[in-house]
Enzyme design. Sequence first.
Site, PDB file in Angstrom:
ATOM      1  N   SER A  41       3.405   2.944   6.364  1.00 57.03           N
ATOM      2  CA  SER A  41       2.216   2.429   5.540  1.00 57.03           C
ATOM      3  C   SER A  41       2.917   1.702   4.169  1.00 57.03           C
ATOM      4  O   SER A  41       3.452   0.430   4.479  1.00 57.03           O
ATOM      5  CB  SER A  41       1.488   3.535   4.945  1.00 57.03           C
ATOM      6  OG  SER A  41       0.362   3.113   4.530  1.00 57.03           O
TER       7      SER A  41
ATOM      8  N   ASP B 228      -1.312  -4.108   3.056  1.00 51.87           N
ATOM      9  CA  ASP B 228      -0.116  -3.226   2.839  1.00 51.87           C
ATOM     10  C   ASP B 228       0.476  -3.505   4.294  1.00 51.87           C
ATOM     11  O   ASP B 228      -0.016  -4.262   5.110  1.00 51.87           O
ATOM     12  CB  ASP B 228      -0.243  -1.903   2.524  1.00 51.87           C
ATOM     13  CG  ASP B 228      -1.077  -1.092   3.591  1.00 51.87           C
ATOM     14  OD1 ASP B 228      -1.607  -1.655   4.179  1.00 51.87           O
ATOM     15  OD2 ASP B 228      -0.802   0.253   3.572  1.00 51.87           O
TER      16      ASP B 228
ATOM     17  N   ASP C 270       0.557  -1.940   6.954  1.00 49.23           N
ATOM     18  CA  ASP C 270      -0.121  -1.656   8.109  1.00 49.23           C
ATOM     19  C   ASP C 270      -1.687  -1.910   8.100  1.00 49.23           C
ATOM     20  O   ASP C 270      -2.186  -1.671   8.753  1.00 49.23           O
ATOM     21  CB  ASP C 270       0.302  -0.240   8.515  1.00 49.23           C
ATOM     22  CG  ASP C 270      -0.590   0.837   7.637  1.00 49.23           C
ATOM     23  OD1 ASP C 270      -0.535   0.398   6.593  1.00 49.23           O
ATOM     24  OD2 ASP C 270      -0.869   1.932   8.240  1.00 49.23           O
TER      25      ASP C 270
ATOM     26  N   ASP D 218      -4.051  -1.092   6.296  1.00 50.36           N
ATOM     27  CA  ASP D 218      -5.110  -0.301   5.857  1.00 50.36           C
ATOM     28  C   ASP D 218      -5.489  -0.340   4.635  1.00 50.36           C
ATOM     29  O   ASP D 218      -6.713  -0.363   4.325  1.00 50.36           O
ATOM     30  CB  ASP D 218      -5.137   1.050   6.663  1.00 50.36           C
ATOM     31  CG  ASP D 218      -3.730   1.593   5.725  1.00 50.36           C
ATOM     32  OD1 ASP D 218      -3.089   0.950   5.113  1.00 50.36           O
ATOM     33  OD2 ASP D 218      -3.526   2.729   5.892  1.00 50.36           O
TER      34      ASP D 218
END
Lengths: 450, 456
Positions: free
Chosen positions: A100, A244, A246, A248
Amino acid sequence: MKRVHQLKISVSGIRGVVGDFLTPNLACAFAQAFGTYVGPGPVVLGRDTRATGEMLEHAVTCGLLAAGCEVVKVGIAPTPTIQVYVSEIRARGGIAVTASHNPPEYNALKLFNREGLFFNHYERNELLDLYHQSEFRQATNSEIRRVVTDMDTPTRRHIARVLAHVDAERIRRRGFRVALDGVNGAGSRMSVHFLKDILGCDLHAIWVDPTKVFPREAEPTPAVLGELQKLIGRVSAEAAFAQDPDGDRLAVGDETGRILDNDDVLALAVDCALRRKQGPVVVNLTTSAVIDDVAARHNCRVYRAPVGEANVVERMRAVGAVIGGEGSNGGIIFPAVQYCRDSYMGMAFILDRMAETGQTLGALAATLPRYYRRLGKMPFEHGRLGQMMQDLETVFPGAQVDRSDGLKLMMPEGWIHVRASNTEPLLRVAAEAKSQEALDELYGKATGVA
Amino acid sequence: MSEERSLRISQVGLRGIVGNGLTAAHVLDFAAAFGTFLPDHGKVVIGRDPRASGVMLREGVVAGLLATGHDVIDLGIVSTPVIQHSIQRLDAVGGISIGASHNAAQWNALKFFGPRGTYLNSAEAGELLDIYHLKKFGFEEWQTIGQRHEDPTATDHYLDDLARVFDLDSLRQFRVLVDCTNGTSALILKRMNERFGTQFILINEPLEGRNFAHEPSTTKKMVGLQLAPLIEHVGADAGFLFDIDSDRVAFATEKGEAVSEEMVLVLLADLFLQHRPGRLIITSISTTALLDDVAARHGGKVVRVAVGRQAAIDALASYRPEQIAVAGEGTGAVMMPQFRFVYDGIASMLGILSGMEKLGCTLSQLVGRYPKYSILKGQIPLETHRIPELLLELEERFPDGERTTLDGLRIDWPGKWVHVRVSQTEPLVRVICEQCGEPPRALFDEVMDLVRGYTA
């Protein structure tokens, strides 16, 4: 004793610095435990763009196959996209290889159940026990299943779910000039496709090359979005988005080059969602009271959950929430798409509201009640926490108290939330008030006790 | 055999029944150990046979190699000799073959190769094992981790090299029936037919992951059951049967007669010694005595070592390549100097066909030029630790023969010998008995009975 922070195997999964700490062997064993837990069926596997992602993807595939699972590889994909796809194809579960917002030397496995949700508390504990017992299912040659690859459908399905909740045609008609910072992350290609091809924006994107390293700190905080702010000015963008690695988390900038407060972004999304359908809202304890004000305009109730996406999602499911999220870290959770933080739904909501009202993003944000917030952290001392929390309560007599995650004290003039971090040896302090003076007083009093 | 005891970790590598001894954890540890053993940051070539479990093993191998900082060139499903060939072609530092060769489908294995595609010698293999056992692997940090690439051209490059050594045009005249046993030889021979107009008629050609048409063992018995009966029917000049990774071969003549698997080495040794007399044949003490006749005829010499690939590899290292005619075993696994001393079933077959072409004779004529030897081979499951007692009793029972204790016990009489040893790959005692002329049935039965008394 020197503490090992470079590797953490916990109920959140497995996370660490790749190399001597997070090894392929650990990832493989963890994946095999996961495969044993979810049973022999399809498991969706995707990753973000970290250099170590490919290696760990192979290790995880090895573990899943060894447990008798069929591996459905989706390649580089945002975490929410992977979660949507797990629920779409009725897989046994899913794994995202991503750390993340952590720095590039880190990587981690995020684990999803058959509905594409983060494992709940009980599932996580069961999996961890299974991992520690090391009694994995060992598929034989006749039981080992195949690896299938599907790079396109997940994106399509995710975008289709998002578009069901906005008026894409009216967004396209406006042809918004939009700036994007993709941090060279998992969303790079999909975000360009989504904003340019699907929503018809005049897109000006930086850092959307998934083969390159992260050009800035991975977490999209205002302090690291200088390039995006410059881009807004250069191209006169009407809205700007930063993700970010990933995909999310979402940060949003307005036409003046200002990066909006994440609580305000969530508040705008809550407003959009409640306009379409009324219902409960769930946010974490540290999220701004601006959410309560927005919900009150729609006569909707706000519930608060302990910090952490999984906690918020669990509570959302329990109360049947229409929308939820975590203010400070840029997460908008819209369950009609999927119970997960989703930057794409966030972008769509913002652009849809701009198209609907004809107002600028700055003007929309200005309609929100003004609060003053301060977030800080302090070194954590074991053994002092209980005393400190008791002291805090005496300093603020008459405050309404919530002890579900650390200590939150709510007063008419504002609130204070003190909690131990889940991931670092730190105490996090958050305070909010209606004026800067009141905030300084609250924050000062709280940190004075500590 | 007992499935719980299937895992075998030795100098030859890692072998076992997948899910029943051989696990993902073993694969990752071994791949990481090999990546640590190899020189830093060199590329590594990998390939696999068609077993379903091969994908699982491949993923673990790739992860272990990338994590230790090696770029991986994945050739996909290819024969083991193609992997060895590609290591040299691509100037890689090593390679891994994922496949269990002549074992049944539920087995799998990792075989390791050094630069130029050579097998690891005992010292190198020992070091790899030490790293594996120590489990201290040289994992790289995120900036220096490896990347995976694919190379689908490996078989074509290998064929180019075969065409340089063998006159493939002259072999087009032969109709050859080939039983691929659903293994990797099909890929090579199909392509050879396309490119060079050869006439290989393939049976059991589709690659299979779970069930092979028959046990993939390259023995006279298997050829007799599966291949020989079809040869006259299709009017073929020869029949060959390959194991899954195509490093071994067995054959039958145009008359549909299955030939002893020992004859692969004999024929190749004879053909090479004719052109290069005086050279050495390196083989095990379990291989037919006919080799001694062949060597004597050409002024060559047979060097006999312990059974198994490792002993042969170590022996090869103590001679110069130009001293050696051929090396191999009685199992149909033969290495030739033209092919960098790699066990290669396809090259062995082409060598035999070239012999037929040069001498202008049929395969049955080629085989018929030798005195008749009869060999009997048996295996008995081993469930005790009483092997030393067994060998002692054998010596006492047959005091008149000449003893060799290089590997188990071999006893020689004029025109006859028997060899008893414990298998390196499976918990078995192997008995081999050979006689010039008729089968040595009485001796074989007596030894088998004696072995049974000590193994259960």
